[in-house]
Design a protein around this motif. Structure first.
Motif, PDB file in Angstrom:
ATOM      1  N   PRO B  86      -7.213  31.646  42.221  1.00  0.00           N
ATOM      2  CA  PRO B  86      -8.412  31.161  41.544  1.00  0.00           C
ATOM      3  C   PRO B  86      -9.474  30.787  42.579  1.00  0.00           C
ATOM      4  N   ALA B  87     -10.665  31.382  42.457  1.00  0.00           N
ATOM      5  CA  ALA B  87     -11.684  31.319  43.505  1.00  0.00           C
ATOM      6  C   ALA B  87     -12.850  30.445  43.049  1.00  0.00           C
ATOM      7  N   ALA B 112     -10.774  38.445  45.712  1.00  0.00           N
ATOM      8  CA  ALA B 112      -9.577  39.278  45.542  1.00  0.00           C
ATOM      9  C   ALA B 112      -8.592  38.592  44.618  1.00  0.00           C
ATOM     10  N   GLN B 113      -7.954  39.390  43.755  1.00  0.00           N
ATOM     11  CA  GLN B 113      -6.883  38.908  42.889  1.00  0.00           C
ATOM     12  C   GLN B 113      -5.591  39.516  43.434  1.00  0.00           C
ATOM     13  N   ALA B 153     -12.462  35.717  33.589  1.00  0.00           N
ATOM     14  CA  ALA B 153     -12.155  34.431  32.958  1.00  0.00           C
ATOM     15  C   ALA B 153     -12.558  33.339  33.938  1.00  0.00           C
ATOM     16  N   LEU B 154     -13.648  32.619  33.593  1.00  0.00           N
ATOM     17  CA  LEU B 154     -14.108  31.489  34.415  1.00  0.00           C
ATOM     18  C   LEU B 154     -13.410  30.216  33.937  1.00  0.00           C
ATOM     19  N   ALA B 158     -14.637  28.321  38.599  1.00  0.00           N
ATOM     20  CA  ALA B 158     -13.864  29.230  39.467  1.00  0.00           C
ATOM     21  C   ALA B 158     -13.502  30.504  38.715  1.00  0.00           C
ATOM     22  N   VAL B 159     -13.367  31.599  39.469  1.00  0.00           N
ATOM     23  CA  VAL B 159     -12.843  32.843  38.898  1.00  0.00           C
ATOM     24  C   VAL B 159     -11.331  32.684  38.794  1.00  0.00           C
ATOM     25  N   ALA B 160     -10.838  32.510  37.560  1.00  0.00           N
ATOM     26  CA  ALA B 160      -9.393  32.320  37.367  1.00  0.00           C
ATOM     27  C   ALA B 160      -8.681  33.664  37.413  1.00  0.00           C
ATOM     28  N   ARG B 161      -9.172  34.634  36.626  1.00  0.00           N
ATOM     29  CA  ARG B 161      -8.589  35.979  36.548  1.00  0.00           C
ATOM     30  C   ARG B 161      -9.714  36.954  36.261  1.00  0.00           C
TER      31      ARG B 161
END
Lengths: 305, 305
Positions: B86-87, B112-113, B153-154, B158-161
């Motif tokens: 999570p970014a 990156a995920q 998905a925020l 954060a960018v969760a996914r």
């Protein structure tokens, strides 16, 4: 009488030409293959292509010829109008078109599905199917993989319904022209027993809604060091074939499947169908088209009985 | 102070370069656009491209610059290593990379995920998302259409996914390189209110498993006179966008969606999402990336408060 040529049987597609001299009982007495499909023959002339190959095989002057495939399209040698679903395959043979030519030359029609919700066409596959019913199978689900794969519901010797999946062509354009080209080795052939291929098929069949969203991972997986860069082709092939199987099942159910295919593609689809629990009966596509052309010749010129 | 340039903000993608001179409060004091994206700048030199545009706009010599996008890829000006999900998007700004250059020049990292099942990457979209959270939305589902559409998905800023769908690129390669090119007028633009487009979106969302098997009908429908030949582009676009929406819903559910897009693509996706009952909040992508770059500049150089 097995040694006498009875008919010149031609499978004439968009990009390939295949010719067999067949005896009355179907024995192959001569064979020619070339890349002079419709696209090339439109330029060099259909009659010239046919006659050159027949001369090279020493075919008798008066030998009749029967052909199937794109040679019967509007842009082919002579248009053989589609017959409509539900399409009796023996009717298709009876509806062959006679070409103005120095020998008795007939072209078999394709099949059209004039359903406004599911318009579809085939040219060439109907002759393989004629060979399939000649072998005794008159009903059931048939998978015919290729550039444009066909799935066909046969009922009582007729094409009841069918669907085309652009699987082979989608693979080719994504592998050559999209970002995925950076993750796919073009020369590489996908092995049917590659676990990456088998896993991708299962993923796509089990969760087809998620499969479209997995395509980009073919690039991002190796980029992040999370996947082997050599896996790209197997994964793309598996996902697309899996999506085809999922789509065909949504249309036609998941019964026993006759798989009409040759060579590597046949092995690949057999492995894919097996991986998702389908019972498969393999039928060689080359043999099927020869059997279909022979049966059509018998319908047209009599079977000598 | 609104009239003084505070930062040169650059959105530097694979094939496009966009530069804005921004005041401290985000007013646009100058703007440049060109096709000197990463692909071209790799040859002509990144520094030369940036400085020429800045000189043409009369930017002060010491003006700092901040950029996002493929300029930070390995093959870009200087690699800005991905931050992982999570970014936190404000963290992304703090992790900007400094470039050796005559002015203070920073490049923002992508995200990156590193999930073995869903490896994925973005470069540039994270900065639009930084602009989105700067406007107050810190959680929810975001759709960012494009060549490679992203669904994000925020959660708590954060960018969760996230997931990438190759929708725009798949449209382009099928329309240019497959049999469907015979049924698609390349110059033609799909209209968001075209009923063919809207119907195709609904078909694909309602029955995604059947949608793959509908692609070939784009060719066979007109061939059989059952569909208008001019419909091809709208139908292909609708089916592919519908498959994207179905795939995104399978991953992230079908909640309210923030649509970060500009121009024609934004209108098209808004119509598509509306057609399948999604509640959409439209956010202009250009404004979002400028807001994100400004927020990053404030994080890097202080906001003067």
């Amino acid at each position: 009488m097995g040694g006498e040529p009875f008919v010149a049987a031609v499978d004439w597609g968009t990009s390939s030409f295949r010719l067999w001299l067949l005896s009355r009982d179907g024995a192959v007495l001569g064979e020619a293959r070339s890349d002079e499909g419709m696209m090339k023959a439109m330029e060099t002339g259909f009659a010239a292509v046919l006659e050159r190959h027949l001369a090279e095989l020493g075919a008798p002057e008066g030998l009749p010829a029967v052909a199937c495939g794109m040679v019967g399209a509007r842009q082919g040698w002579k248009e053989a109008a589609y017959i409509d679903t539900p399409a009796s395959l023996d009717d298709a043979a009876a509806r062959a078109v006679k070409v103005e030519h120095s020998r008795d030359m007939r072209i078999l029609p394709g099949v059209a599905q004039r359903d406004p919700h599911w318009p579809d066409v085939m040219r060439g596959e109907e002759t393989q199917l004629l060979g399939v019913i000649a072998s005794g199978m008159r009903a059931g689900l048939v998978c015919m993989p290729g550039t444009h794969s066909k799935w066909v519901a046969l009922e009582d010797g007729a094409v009841a319904r069918f669907a085309t999946f652009m699987t082979g062509e989608t693979y080719a354009v994504l592998a050559s022209h999209s970002i995925l080209r950076l993750a796919i080795d073009e020369g590489q052939q996908v092995a049917a027993d590659d676990p990456v291929f088998v896993r991708a098929v299962r993923e796509a069949v089990d969760e087809p809604n998620l499969a479209i969203g997995r395509l980009f991972s073919i690039r991002s997986g190796p980029l992040l060091g999370l996947r082997d860069g050599a896996e790209g082709g197997a994964r793309l092939s598996g996902l697309l074939i899996g999506l085809e199987i999922a789509g065909a099942r949504a249309r036609f159910g998941s019964g026993d499947t006759a798989l009409v295919a040759s060579g590597r593609l046949g092995t690949l689809y057999a492995a894919a169908l097996d991986a998702v629990g389908a019972r498969v009966q393999a039928i060689d596509a080359d043999k099927a088209v020869r059997a279909g052309l022979l049966r059509a010749a018998n319908t047209i010129w009599g079977d000598g009985t």
